[in-house]
Design a protein around this motif. Structure first.
Motif, short mmCIF file in Angstrom:
data_model
loop_
_atom_site.label_atom_id
_atom_site.label_comp_id
_atom_site.label_asym_id
_atom_site.label_seq_id
_atom_site.Cartn_x
_atom_site.Cartn_y
_atom_site.Cartn_z
N THR A 1 0.65 -1.02 -0.07
CA THR A 1 0.02 0.06 -0.27
C THR A 1 0.78 0.86 0.35
OG1 THR A 1 -2.01 -0.87 1.35
CG2 THR A 1 -1.52 0.66 1.37
N MET A 2 2.05 1.18 1.14
CA MET A 2 3.21 1.95 1.16
C MET A 2 3.29 2.42 -0.28
SD MET A 2 4.35 1.81 4.33
CE MET A 2 3.28 0.33 5.96
N LEU A 3 3.63 1.70 -0.83
CA LEU A 3 4.76 2.03 -2.54
C LEU A 3 3.87 2.53 -3.43
CD1 LEU A 3 6.91 -1.48 -2.60
CD2 LEU A 3 7.20 0.90 -2.72
N LYS A 4 2.50 1.88 -3.63
CA LYS A 4 1.28 1.88 -3.96
C LYS A 4 1.02 3.72 -3.70
CE LYS A 4 -3.33 0.80 -5.82
NZ LYS A 4 -4.52 0.32 -5.17
N ASN A 5 1.14 4.04 -2.71
CA ASN A 5 0.87 4.92 -2.66
C ASN A 5 1.85 6.50 -3.09
OD1 ASN A 5 -1.47 4.74 -0.33
ND2 ASN A 5 -0.76 5.05 1.35
N PHE A 6 3.11 5.62 -2.99
CA PHE A 6 4.78 6.40 -4.11
C PHE A 6 3.84 6.51 -4.77
CE2 PHE A 6 8.74 6.77 -5.46
CZ PHE A 6 8.75 8.41 -5.02
N VAL A 7 4.22 5.28 -5.87
CA VAL A 7 4.53 5.68 -7.57
C VAL A 7 2.84 6.22 -8.19
CG1 VAL A 7 5.77 3.83 -7.60
CG2 VAL A 7 3.28 2.76 -7.89
N ILE A 8 2.11 5.92 -7.28
CA ILE A 8 0.63 6.11 -7.56
C ILE A 8 0.10 8.00 -7.75
CG2 ILE A 8 -1.60 5.81 -8.02
CD1 ILE A 8 -1.04 2.46 -8.06
N GLY A 9 0.19 7.94 -5.84
CA GLY A 9 -0.52 9.22 -4.90
C GLY A 9 0.50 10.27 -5.85
N VAL A 10 1.39 9.66 -5.13
CA VAL A 10 3.12 10.64 -5.72
C VAL A 10 3.01 11.25 -7.08
CG1 VAL A 10 5.26 11.24 -4.38
CG2 VAL A 10 3.87 10.57 -2.87
N CYS A 11 3.55 9.78 -7.01
CA CYS A 11 4.18 9.70 -8.66
C CYS A 11 4.16 9.89 -10.26
CB CYS A 11 5.31 8.79 -8.60
SG CYS A 11 6.65 8.83 -7.96
N ASN A 12 1.96 9.78 -9.65
CA ASN A 12 1.20 10.17 -10.20
C ASN A 12 1.28 9.07 -11.91
OD1 ASN A 12 -1.13 11.24 -11.19
ND2 ASN A 12 -0.27 12.48 -13.00
N CYS A 13 1.46 8.11 -11.06
CA CYS A 13 2.04 6.88 -12.36
C CYS A 13 0.90 6.49 -12.72
CB CYS A 13 3.08 5.69 -12.14
SG CYS A 13 4.73 6.12 -11.52
N SER A 14 0.20 6.14 -14.04
CA SER A 14 -0.90 5.72 -14.50
C SER A 14 -1.13 4.44 -15.21
CB SER A 14 -1.12 6.45 -15.89
OG SER A 14 0.13 5.72 -17.11
N GLN A 15 -0.52 3.30 -14.38
CA GLN A 15 -0.33 2.44 -14.49
C GLN A 15 -1.03 1.48 -15.83
OE1 GLN A 15 -3.67 2.37 -10.51
NE2 GLN A 15 -1.95 0.38 -10.17
N ASP A 16 -0.53 1.81 -17.09
CA ASP A 16 -0.80 1.37 -17.89
C ASP A 16 0.07 0.91 -18.55
OD1 ASP A 16 1.59 2.98 -18.11
OD2 ASP A 16 0.48 4.27 -19.60
N TRP A 17 1.16 -0.26 -17.75
CA TRP A 17 2.29 -0.88 -18.19
C TRP A 17 2.18 -2.29 -18.47
CZ3 TRP A 17 6.04 -4.51 -16.67
CH2 TRP A 17 6.87 -4.86 -17.19
N THR A 18 0.95 -3.11 -18.97
CA THR A 18 0.17 -4.57 -19.02
C THR A 18 0.63 -4.90 -20.05
OG1 THR A 18 -1.00 -4.15 -20.85
CG2 THR A 18 -1.81 -2.98 -17.72
N ALA A 19 0.53 -6.61 -19.60
CA ALA A 19 1.07 -7.66 -20.87
C ALA A 19 0.40 -7.03 -22.70
CB ALA A 19 0.74 -9.30 -20.30
#
Length: 509
Positions: free
Chosen positions: A177-195
């Motif tokens: 959850t903390m890593l998710k908070n950092f990379v998504i919440g803080v870094c604003n990454c879009s989570q579009d790197w999928t197979a």
């Protein structure tokens, strides 16, 4: 340009685990040595500083110029990375007098986007000798444990955070959850790197890179080379030429079975029976490294000869994956980088004059399987256990003969089929049998025997870096032992290897 997170490695044993956790969030990341910082362009959304076995107080400890990214990009320091941020900022880091190792309860001291949604007194995992004893004025503590006051901090006016525990390990129950908070919440990454996105972008890149050129690829029957072959085939079709070499050290019927399995994938595959060449090259060799080199050289000779039968080949396709090429940082005797040699083809020589194409070189093994699933590669290929490049050559301890190979093939066949028939195969990372260079006394009927000993090995793992022995059911092991002794002539004793890695390795040689 696709977005990514950069992880700077200071020598931690679990740096790859940080990357895996970020990748699990469908966010691309790369690991780089602390002293080889890549170009920081607009694709980089954040920086993670890894742990390290070193102390920031040591003069020769690994350092990085944090001004390159502090205040410009979000930064998360983990363990040593947090201590380095505090130390370079003017804080005090001392040896606490005892190693802080194990579970601790993290209490929230101040609200922070890093700890949003994290439970009060949630379990985290500590593993450090030094402790931050004071922080600079522009730092604020956001989390503490009973023993560690500055367990988590934030630098005011920046998106820079530090934590003295390891969120990447499963013992930190809400670490993801903390890593998710950092990379998504803080870094604003879009989570579009999928197979799916990886397949689309990789096939497009391969088409642009290869054009109408021909590619030759050495298939092993395993997951990595199979997925690499299908990806390249999707890009260039008939211009991919696959070669599958029978080195005489494969599992029973594997040469025929693998060739049959590839027929349905539309691949252009040529099987080459080279058993005699490999047996001759191995004659009289007992040293494991000598055997590996002999097998590697024989493979290169066969592969080179077969490649020359194809006109105008310009590229060599390889199933290299990310752990094969990550530069590892050795900090015990000073910074140094080593790149693992490719285990699938053993490193082909310069005289082949081929350019290399490695479509899987950014992926971990589990990601390769996800890509294979997207490509609709059959599960019996994707679910195959890893098998060593030298094959049974390093599972026969001592010299190699055709007779020993045949004995071990029969033993291995009974063991692997038994795992599949009992529904145990998919729960095992890797399994196989070893033929030991000893004989033991036995009794069969009314006769005394003096025959060979085989060891069975089955381990559970995520990526093979560490492994635990599988607690297979006793009745299963008893049945397999009886079947081996009754059906395989020349074997009268079966043992089961209950060693974990470390300290043991998965293979015996």
């Amino acid at each position: 340009m696709s977005e990514k997170i950069i992880i700077l490695d200071f020598g931690s044993q679990v740096t790859q685990l940080i990357a895996r956790r970020v990748r699990e969030l469908n966010i691309y990341c790369e690991i780089h040595p602390f002293n080889k910082i890549p170009t920081i362009d607009e694709s980089v959304k954040g920086i993670i500083l890894s742990g390290s076995p070193c102390s920031v107080r040591d003069e020769d400890s690994p350092r990085v110029d944090v001004s390159l990214f502090r205040g410009k990009l979000p930064v998360l320091g983990i363990c040593y990375g947090a201590q380095l941020l505090a130390f370079l900022g003017g804080g005090e880091v001392y040896n606490s007098g005892h190693r802080e190792y194990g579970r601790a309860a993290l209490k929230t001291v101040a609200p922070s986007p890093l700890l949003e949604g994290v439970s009060e007194n949630n379990q985290v995992w500590m593993s450090h000798g030094d402790t931050i004893m004071s922080i600079p004025d522009d730092f604020e503590v956001i989390g503490s444990t009973d023993d560690v006051k500055y367990a988590a901090f934030h630098i005011k006016g920046e998106q820079t955070f530090g934590i003295q525990f390891h969120p990447e390990v499963t013992h930190s129950l809400e670490g993801k959850t903390m890593l998710k908070n950092f990379v998504i919440g803080v870094c604003n990454c879009s989570q579009d790197w999928t197979a799916d996105s990886f397949v689309d972008s990789t096939v497009a890149a391969l088409k642009a890179q290869l054009g109408d050129d021909k590619v030759v690829l050495g298939l092993s029957g395993g997951v990595d080379s199979s997925v690499a072959a299908v990806l390249i085939h999707k890009a260039i079709g008939k211009n991919l030429y696959c070669i599958f070499v029978d080195n005489g050290l494969l599992r029973k019927n594997e040469f025929e079975d693998v060739l049959e399995s590839y027929k349905n994938l539309g691949l252009n595959v040529k099987g080459v029976n080279s058993k005699d060449i490999f047996y001759k090259a191995l004659e009289g060799l007992t040293d494991p490294e000598a055997k590996r080199k002999a097998i590697g050289k024989a493979f290169i000779d066969v592969f080179d000869q077969e490649s020359h039968l194809i006109e105008d080949v310009k590229w060599l396709g390889q199933g290299t994956i990310y752990p094969d090429i990550i530069e590892s940082v050795s900090v015990s005797g000073g910074p140094s980088q080593t790149i693992k040699s490719h285990h699938n083809v053993g490193g082909l020589p310069d005289y082949m004059k081929l350019q290399v194409v490695e479509p899987l070189k950014t992926l971990f093994k589990d990601e390769v399987r996800l890509v294979g699933k997207t490509l609709e590669i059959p599960q019996f290929i994707l679910g195959r256990h890893p098998f060593p490049g030298p094959g049974l050559g390093i599972r026969i301890l001592g010299d190699i003969t055709a007779e020993k190979v045949q004995i071990l093939q029969e033993v291995d066949h009974i063991f692997i089929n038994g795992l599949k028939n009992r529904g145990l195969y998919d729960g095992v990372w890797q399994a196989g049998a070893m033929l030991l260079p000893i004989q033991s006394v036995g009794v069969m009927g009314d006769e005394r025997t003096y025959e060979r000993v085989v060891a069975l090995r089955a381990v559970s793992s995520v990526d093979g870096m560490t492994a635990d022995w599988c607690h297979l059911p006793y009745d299963f092991l008893a049945d397999i032992s009886n079947e081996i002794i009754n059906k395989v002539k020349g074997v009268n004793r079966v043992v089961y290897d209950i060693s974990s890695k470390p300290p043991a390795t998965i293979e015996w040689e």
